[in-house]
Design a protein around this motif. Structure first.
Motif, PDB file in Angstrom:
ATOM      1  N   ILE B  55      -5.912  -8.415  -5.370  1.00  0.00           N
ATOM      2  CA  ILE B  55      -4.913  -7.926  -4.417  1.00  0.00           C
ATOM      3  C   ILE B  55      -5.562  -7.735  -3.047  1.00  0.00           C
ATOM      4  CG2 ILE B  55      -3.482  -5.901  -3.865  1.00  0.00           C
ATOM      5  CD1 ILE B  55      -3.164  -5.540  -6.947  1.00  0.00           C
ATOM      6  N   LEU B  56      -4.798  -8.078  -2.021  1.00  0.00           N
ATOM      7  CA  LEU B  56      -5.219  -7.789  -0.649  1.00  0.00           C
ATOM      8  C   LEU B  56      -4.251  -6.773  -0.059  1.00  0.00           C
ATOM      9  CD1 LEU B  56      -6.899  -8.436   1.943  1.00  0.00           C
ATOM     10  CD2 LEU B  56      -5.165 -10.174   2.458  1.00  0.00           C
ATOM     11  N   VAL B  57      -4.816  -5.719   0.521  1.00  0.00           N
ATOM     12  CA  VAL B  57      -3.985  -4.736   1.219  1.00  0.00           C
ATOM     13  C   VAL B  57      -4.355  -4.780   2.698  1.00  0.00           C
ATOM     14  CG1 VAL B  57      -3.392  -2.291   1.466  1.00  0.00           C
ATOM     15  CG2 VAL B  57      -3.819  -3.238  -0.811  1.00  0.00           C
ATOM     16  N   MET B 276       2.730   4.507  -1.774  1.00  0.00           N
ATOM     17  CA  MET B 276       3.669   3.590  -2.414  1.00  0.00           C
ATOM     18  C   MET B 276       2.939   2.365  -2.946  1.00  0.00           C
ATOM     19  SD  MET B 276       6.651   3.959   0.464  1.00  0.00           S
ATOM     20  CE  MET B 276       7.841   2.768  -0.010  1.00  0.00           C
ATOM     21  N   VAL B 277       2.013   1.848  -2.146  1.00  0.00           N
ATOM     22  CA  VAL B 277       1.257   0.664  -2.575  1.00  0.00           C
ATOM     23  C   VAL B 277       0.471   0.986  -3.844  1.00  0.00           C
ATOM     24  CG1 VAL B 277      -0.590  -0.934  -1.947  1.00  0.00           C
ATOM     25  CG2 VAL B 277       1.147  -0.311  -0.246  1.00  0.00           C
ATOM     26  N   ALA B 278      -0.199   2.134  -3.843  1.00  0.00           N
ATOM     27  CA  ALA B 278      -1.000   2.508  -5.019  1.00  0.00           C
ATOM     28  C   ALA B 278      -0.114   2.593  -6.262  1.00  0.00           C
ATOM     29  CB  ALA B 278      -1.693   3.851  -4.768  1.00  0.00           C
ATOM     30  N   SER B 279       1.071   3.181  -6.083  1.00  0.00           N
ATOM     31  CA  SER B 279       1.974   3.302  -7.232  1.00  0.00           C
ATOM     32  C   SER B 279       2.411   1.936  -7.737  1.00  0.00           C
ATOM     33  CB  SER B 279       3.209   4.114  -6.844  1.00  0.00           C
ATOM     34  OG  SER B 279       2.824   5.388  -6.416  1.00  0.00           O
ATOM     35  N   MET B 280       2.656   1.025  -6.816  1.00  0.00           N
ATOM     36  CA  MET B 280       3.099  -0.310  -7.235  1.00  0.00           C
ATOM     37  C   MET B 280       1.965  -1.081  -7.900  1.00  0.00           C
ATOM     38  SD  MET B 280       5.842  -1.460  -4.337  1.00  0.00           S
ATOM     39  CE  MET B 280       5.059  -0.886  -2.852  1.00  0.00           C
ATOM     40  N   ILE B 281       0.759  -0.879  -7.403  1.00  0.00           N
ATOM     41  CA  ILE B 281      -0.389  -1.537  -8.041  1.00  0.00           C
ATOM     42  C   ILE B 281      -0.525  -1.020  -9.470  1.00  0.00           C
ATOM     43  CG2 ILE B 281      -2.923  -1.686  -8.033  1.00  0.00           C
ATOM     44  CD1 ILE B 281      -2.757  -1.789  -4.956  1.00  0.00           C
ATOM     45  N   LYS B 282      -0.358   0.285  -9.601  1.00  0.00           N
ATOM     46  CA  LYS B 282      -0.476   0.889 -10.925  1.00  0.00           C
ATOM     47  C   LYS B 282       0.600   0.344 -11.865  1.00  0.00           C
ATOM     48  CE  LYS B 282      -0.658   5.405 -13.154  1.00  0.00           C
ATOM     49  NZ  LYS B 282      -0.077   6.758 -13.017  1.00  0.00           N
ATOM     50  N   ALA B 283       1.788   0.137 -11.309  1.00  0.00           N
ATOM     51  CA  ALA B 283       2.900  -0.338 -12.138  1.00  0.00           C
ATOM     52  C   ALA B 283       2.759  -1.817 -12.514  1.00  0.00           C
ATOM     53  CB  ALA B 283       4.221  -0.109 -11.416  1.00  0.00           C
ATOM     54  N   GLY B 284       1.765  -2.481 -11.963  1.00  0.00           N
ATOM     55  CA  GLY B 284       1.528  -3.875 -12.329  1.00  0.00           C
ATOM     56  C   GLY B 284       2.642  -4.796 -11.886  1.00  0.00           C
ATOM     57  N   LEU B 285       2.954  -4.738 -10.587  1.00  0.00           N
ATOM     58  CA  LEU B 285       4.090  -5.493 -10.070  1.00  0.00           C
ATOM     59  C   LEU B 285       3.838  -6.982  -9.909  1.00  0.00           C
ATOM     60  CD1 LEU B 285       6.484  -3.766  -9.638  1.00  0.00           C
ATOM     61  CD2 LEU B 285       6.086  -3.804  -7.194  1.00  0.00           C
ATOM     62  N   GLY B 286       2.615  -7.405  -9.974  1.00  0.00           N
ATOM     63  CA  GLY B 286       2.341  -8.829  -9.785  1.00  0.00           C
ATOM     64  C   GLY B 286       2.257  -9.223  -8.324  1.00  0.00           C
ATOM     65  N   THR B 287       2.184  -8.250  -7.444  1.00  0.00           N
ATOM     66  CA  THR B 287       2.114  -8.518  -6.011  1.00  0.00           C
ATOM     67  C   THR B 287       0.675  -8.859  -5.622  1.00  0.00           C
ATOM     68  OG1 THR B 287       3.909  -6.960  -5.713  1.00  0.00           O
ATOM     69  CG2 THR B 287       2.600  -7.485  -3.754  1.00  0.00           C
ATOM     70  N   ARG B 288       0.526  -9.906  -4.794  1.00  0.00           N
ATOM     71  CA  ARG B 288      -0.830 -10.298  -4.365  1.00  0.00           C
ATOM     72  C   ARG B 288      -1.208  -9.696  -3.020  1.00  0.00           C
ATOM     73  NH1 ARG B 288      -3.550 -14.695  -6.733  1.00  0.00           N
ATOM     74  NH2 ARG B 288      -5.266 -13.433  -6.020  1.00  0.00           N
ATOM     75  N   VAL B 289      -0.232  -9.529  -2.150  1.00  0.00           N
ATOM     76  CA  VAL B 289      -0.534  -8.979  -0.828  1.00  0.00           C
ATOM     77  C   VAL B 289       0.425  -7.839  -0.504  1.00  0.00           C
ATOM     78  CG1 VAL B 289      -0.691  -9.461   1.649  1.00  0.00           C
ATOM     79  CG2 VAL B 289      -1.371 -11.219   0.010  1.00  0.00           C
ATOM     80  N   ASP B 331      -9.625  -0.179  -8.630  1.00  0.00           N
ATOM     81  CA  ASP B 331     -10.358  -0.347  -7.368  1.00  0.00           C
ATOM     82  C   ASP B 331     -11.047  -1.707  -7.265  1.00  0.00           C
ATOM     83  OD1 ASP B 331     -11.760   0.886  -9.515  1.00  0.00           O
ATOM     84  OD2 ASP B 331     -13.473   1.253  -8.202  1.00  0.00           O
ATOM     85  N   LYS B 332     -11.497  -2.238  -8.377  1.00  0.00           N
ATOM     86  CA  LYS B 332     -12.231  -3.501  -8.292  1.00  0.00           C
ATOM     87  C   LYS B 332     -11.321  -4.698  -8.047  1.00  0.00           C
ATOM     88  CE  LYS B 332     -16.317  -1.969 -10.714  1.00  0.00           C
ATOM     89  NZ  LYS B 332     -15.913  -0.525 -10.695  1.00  0.00           N
ATOM     90  N   ARG B 333     -10.017  -4.476  -8.171  1.00  0.00           N
ATOM     91  CA  ARG B 333      -9.051  -5.572  -7.946  1.00  0.00           C
ATOM     92  C   ARG B 333      -8.556  -5.623  -6.508  1.00  0.00           C
ATOM     93  NH1 ARG B 333      -4.125  -4.348 -11.275  1.00  0.00           N
ATOM     94  NH2 ARG B 333      -3.404  -6.218 -10.220  1.00  0.00           N
ATOM     95  N   VAL B 334      -8.909  -4.595  -5.715  1.00  0.00           N
ATOM     96  CA  VAL B 334      -8.249  -4.459  -4.415  1.00  0.00           C
ATOM     97  C   VAL B 334      -9.230  -4.550  -3.250  1.00  0.00           C
ATOM     98  CG1 VAL B 334      -6.819  -2.940  -2.978  1.00  0.00           C
ATOM     99  CG2 VAL B 334      -6.474  -2.995  -5.461  1.00  0.00           C
ATOM    100  N   CYS B 335      -8.878  -5.387  -2.287  1.00  0.00           N
ATOM    101  CA  CYS B 335      -9.649  -5.495  -1.058  1.00  0.00           C
ATOM    102  C   CYS B 335      -8.745  -5.037   0.089  1.00  0.00           C
ATOM    103  CB  CYS B 335     -10.071  -6.952  -0.857  1.00  0.00           C
ATOM    104  SG  CYS B 335     -10.851  -7.288   0.722  1.00  0.00           S
ATOM    105  N   PHE B 363     -12.511  -3.473   9.672  1.00  0.00           N
ATOM    106  CA  PHE B 363     -13.056  -2.900   8.437  1.00  0.00           C
ATOM    107  C   PHE B 363     -12.564  -3.711   7.235  1.00  0.00           C
ATOM    108  CE2 PHE B 363     -12.698   1.443  10.700  1.00  0.00           C
ATOM    109  CZ  PHE B 363     -13.979   1.325  11.218  1.00  0.00           C
ATOM    110  N   VAL B 364     -13.482  -3.997   6.329  1.00  0.00           N
ATOM    111  CA  VAL B 364     -13.086  -4.565   5.037  1.00  0.00           C
ATOM    112  C   VAL B 364     -13.674  -3.633   3.977  1.00  0.00           C
ATOM    113  CG1 VAL B 364     -13.216  -6.543   3.487  1.00  0.00           C
ATOM    114  CG2 VAL B 364     -12.979  -6.909   5.940  1.00  0.00           C
ATOM    115  N   ILE B 365     -12.803  -3.188   3.071  1.00  0.00           N
ATOM    116  CA  ILE B 365     -13.194  -2.138   2.132  1.00  0.00           C
ATOM    117  C   ILE B 365     -12.955  -2.596   0.707  1.00  0.00           C
ATOM    118  CG2 ILE B 365     -12.673   0.237   1.396  1.00  0.00           C
ATOM    119  CD1 ILE B 365     -11.570   0.588   4.362  1.00  0.00           C
TER     120      ILE B 365
END
Lengths: 495, 431
Positions: B55-57, B276-289, B331-335, B363-365
């Protein structure tokens, strides 16, 4: 087999659904009474009525209230301030110059918001809907956005140019656009000079405005850019800056001469690809959600080819071509009706005009249009809004449904403190002329008015069930409920 | 015998799929398909070996963030000369540990970012910009969004083009979600239309608030899937699938938002977007960006206090978000990538603010970054004729590194040509 005939439809085949289709595509929908009026005219006269709109008086529509001088050339005092700020590098003067600019920016953005509402209001109120629809088409064809020119008055001027020529001649639109201040600023032609040509306008003039990809070379762009040098603006007007113009000989699209920008536009118009490109845009707007021209195939490609021949035959005059399309058997074919996705503007304006809903907050309407992806005067880029399926996704679907509910009931999406008093809408007018307003008849009528030929029997059953669950009571409340349900149907997005 | 059995199973499965196809939303259909079929449909095809769940945020700092007061060259006397009032005091700035950060520090309100830096999760790219910088907010934003300085910011967005280059057929819903009332130009493409909403509570039909009886009829209509009365390939069928997708997405997204988060987020706009983004990531929405924006960075006057608050709100939101991802185990899935349309002028102005400038840090985190500071701090004396910093790293190099190394796509296809990578990623973590 779908009809591909451009022959006029027989008068006896022009019933309610056909007239409604005509109004959906060539206008922004209409009330049942308006649809009936077109039915009685018959197809030939109905089309004349819509297309020959110059015969319809619209003088009562309000003119936009716009200040032409927000970005007027600087006054003497301002010039002096700028001189201090930049030549003498005085900090205080710089701060003042900055403050003046910010104040003007704020003023201009407020004016833009006002103009956006003015245009949407005009689309809702006009007795010449096709004129506004064509104006929107040309806005999308010669797409300029506010982000790229930051001058609301120039956009208004351009809008008026599109409206003046809306059903006139495409050639006049193309001639107008190379002298249009908003376009010249947007595509940086004000920076196009003989020492440092800027190719932006030259490229788009051929690629997006007249010919389409594959019909010109990079060399044509370079030479065309030279022809356009010195085409700039002074304040709100076109200005030909002779000193910046390259008067030399150019070879563009196979012709050689000492061409200027106007000649360049004529060369594009004389090119054999141009009529077909115009036909494609008309077909895409009024007949079907076709892909990009280079990907159009089969029957649709042949239809566009035939219309292109007509565009050429009529020397870019649009009225005869529009009339042929709107009267043709092809236009009324089952495969064409109910096959396009409404743009956010068509959805919003169409719902108001079809149901005759009361005045709602104009600001909320333009906000919703922006969220649905179509903010007038602000298309995403020079290619305009792509349209078709791109309008609808999981988020815009809800915005579309909520907007419809708001227009019908006055209930805004974000405010749960709604009371019935805000509704102010009498839906019983929609069924007033039914002999016997039975539940079946009512469902049939509402589904005809809002879904037309896109209605399926499954949907009618679902609506019928809803009424049954409410003891078949036909009251303003149950009618409103049905309207909200119908406009929340996926098929309601079709036209 | 064996053959007959196989065929029967196959028939059953294909029958199941036919009936499923008219009722299931698109992405569920596809996962059902994937279970049964080795030719798994891919929403976005990454290069072989690169996981599909990365995932890219994006965090956009809109208005032109003052890069010089973000990564502060406190060791350079020119800095204090140019900014007598708004320069951040040496003893207040957060100094970097280690040699790479000599003479450099973070703004004092960026403590949560310094923690990420110390944990080896923050990569700072100095002096990022593009040739012939444009100082208009709109124009420069469009240039960053389209990754096309040459055209002055014309065309589709770079994220949109990433999807155009990696998606086949009718794309899954929700591949790209933007928090805000309108999807940014960066996310516009030919194939994937970005989903945008400001508030998950608006990601639903509100008509049922008029009368509770409407809810059931509405649900029946919108969850029906593709009606047998329309052709599968028709526009009507597309709309019916999208309506069903919208319902299912709405259920998922709103249910996700109702779950308590693992950390407390501040009440700021960016924090609520990232929550909101964190919640959606947790819910496994399949979103890439995911795309988020924080505004207010146009600090022309009285910058000091305002910029402090901006830095604090930004860093706290990002810090909490990262902690939330860690707690989730995502955390390891998200840049995370941050940018602003431009930095600000070196010299402060007469209103103790700063005017539009040019180059600034990005910044890239994430766990995958090669931590540290990449590239030299731009010179405070060798300025362009407007008195602005001269960039040394094209922002498209950063995009290219992310597209190639993190997203596993081809930056050459997305950006139109090759850009040299910036060494911001740990090769063994992105390979």
């Amino acid at each position: 087999m779908a009809s591909t005939s451009l022959k006029p439809i027989a008068a006896k085949r022009f019933g309610y659904l056909e007239a409604q289709h005509l109004l959906n595509r060539a206008a922004f929908g209409g009330t049942p009474t308006q649809v009936q009026a077109l039915v009685s005219m018959g197809p030939a006269k109905a089309v004349d009525y819509l297309v020959d709109y110059e015969k319809v008086d619209d003088a009562y529509l309000p003119s936009p209230d716009a200040d032409a001088d927000i970005w007027a050339p600087p006054s003497k005092e301002e010039q002096e301030l700028r001189r201090k700020a930049y030549r003498e590098n005085k900090e205080e003067a710089r701060a003042k110059v900055q403050a003046i600019r910010q104040q003007k920016q704020g003023q201009d953005r407020r004016q833009l918001a006002k103009l956006q509402q003015w245009w949407v209001d005009r689309m809702i109120a006009t007795p010449r809907p096709l004129q506004e629809k064509l104006t929107l088409l040309w806005h999308n064809h010669f797409a300029v956005n506010y982000r790229g020119c930051e001058d609301s008055y120039l956009l208004l001027q351009q809008n008026e140019m599109f409206r003046d020529h809306a059903h006139g001649s495409f050639a006049d639109l193309a001639r107008g656009i190379v002298r249009d201040p908003a376009m010249l600023v947007f595509l940086n032609n004000d920076q196009n000079n003989k020492r440092k040509p800027n190719e932006n306008l030259a490229r788009e003039l051929m690629e997006l405005f007249t010919l389409g990809v594959g019909n010109y070379t990079e060399q044509d762009i370079k030479q065309g850019a030279r022809a356009l040098t010195g085409y700039t603006r002074r304040d709100n007007d076109f200005h030909f800056n002779k000193g910046q113009h390259d008067p030399g000989t150019k070879t563009i699209l196979g012709k050689t001469g000492k061409f200027n920008g106007d000649d360049f536009a004529e060369l594009c118009l004389a090119h054999k690809a141009c009529p077909r490109f115009v036909a494609y845009k008309l077909y895409k707007e009024f007949v079907a959600d076709v892909p990009k021209l280079q990907h159009v195939a089969g029957e649709q490609k042949r239809m566009i080819g035939r219309l292109g021949y007509m565009v050429r035959h009529h020397k870019y005059r649009l009225k005869p071509v529009l009339k042929t399309v709107f009267r043709s058997e092809h236009f009324y074919d089952d495969a064409v009706r109910g096959s396009k996705i409404k743009s956010p503007v068509e959805l919003t304006v169409g719902l108001v005009r079809t149901l005759n809903t009361p005045q709602r907050s104009g600001r909320l309407l333009t906000d919703a249009m922006r969220m649905m992806g179509q903010e007038v005067f602000n298309p995403p880029n020079v290619a305009g809004w792509p349209g078709g399926k791109s309008w609808v996704n999981t988020s815009t679907m809800f915005i579309r449904q909520n907007l419809a509910t708001y227009l019908i009931t006055g209930k805004p999406p974000f405010n749960s403190g709604w009371s019935r008093k805000q509704m102010n809408y009498d839906a019983t007018a929609l069924i007033g002329d039914l002999d016997k307003p039975t539940a079946d008849a009512v469902v049939g009528r509402l589904s005809d008015v809002l879904l037309g030929s896109a209605a399926t029997s499954q949907r009618r059953t679902q609506l019928r069930q809803f009424l049954k669950d409410h003891n078949d009571r036909v009251t303003n409340d149950t009618l409103i409920a049905l309207l909200c349900l119908i406009t929340a149907m996926p098929e309601y997005q079709l036209c | 015998m064996n053959n007959a059995y196989t065929r029967r199973v196959f028939l059953q499965r294909s029958l199941a799929m036919v009936s499923a196809s008219s009722t299931l939303p698109l992405f569920l259909q596809r996962s059902a398909f994937a279970v049964d079929n080795p030719f798994e449909y891919r929403a976005t095809a990454s290069r072989a070996g690169v996981p599909e769940d990365r995932i890219l945020v994006v965090v956009q700092l809109a208005g032109g963030n003052d890069g010089l007061n973000t990564v502060i060259p406190f060791g350079d006397a020119e800095y204090y000369k140019a900014r007598p009032q708004i320069g951040v005091k040496k003893d207040q700035a957060l100094k970097f540990k280690g040699k790479a950060g000599d003479g450099l520090a973070l703004h004092p309100s960026l403590a949560p970012l310094m923690e990420l830096y110390d944990e080896g999760l923050l990569s700072i790219i100095q002096g990022v910009g593009y040739p012939n910088p444009n100082r208009s907010h709109f124009k420069s934003t469009d240039i960053w969004h389209t990754a096309s300085p040459e055209s002055g910011g014309q065309g589709n967005g770079w994220i949109g083009r990433y999807f155009d280059n990696t998606c086949d057929g009718e794309p899954e819903p929700n591949l790209c979600i933007s928090i805000g009332d309108k999807a940014p130009l960066a996310t516009y493409g030919e194939k994937v239309q970005p989903v945008a909403f400001e508030d998950a509570d608006l990601f639903r039909w509100v008509g049922d608030e008029l009368h509770p009886d409407l809810a059931q009829a509405y649900q029946t209509i919108n969850r029906a899937g593709v009606s047998g009365e329309v052709d599968e390939g028709s526009t009507a069928a597309f709309l019916m699938r999208t309506a069903l997708d919208a319902q299912v997405s709405s259920d998922k997204i709103r249910a996700a938002m109702e779950q308590p988060t693992s950390v407390n987020y501040p009440g700021t706009k960016l924090a609520s977007s990232l929550k909101m983004v964190a919640s959606m990531i947790k819910a496994g929405l399949g979103t890439r960006v995911y795309y988020t924006t924080m505004g207010g960075f146009d600090t022309h006057a009285g910058q000091a206090g305002r910029h402090d608050r901006l830095m604090r709100d930004f860093a706290q939101a990002v810090g909490r978000f990262y902690q939330d991802l860690k707690n989730q185990g995502n955390d390891k899935r998200v840049c995370i990538m941050t940018f602003s349309e431009f930095g600000r002028r070196v010299k402060q102005n007469a209103s103790a603010g700063t005017d539009h400038g040019t180059a600034a840090p990005m910044f890239v985190i994430g766990d995958m970054v090669k931590p540290g500071i990449h590239g030299a701090h731009p010179s405070l004396t060798k300025l362009d004729r407007n008195g602005d910093l001269v960039f040394h790293t094209d922002f498209r190099s950063v995009y290219a590194s992310i597209i190639d190394q993190w997203m596993g796509a081809s930056s050459k296809d997305v950006l139109g040509r090759k850009f040299e990578h910036v060494p911001i990623f740990e090769a063994k973590k992105v390979g």
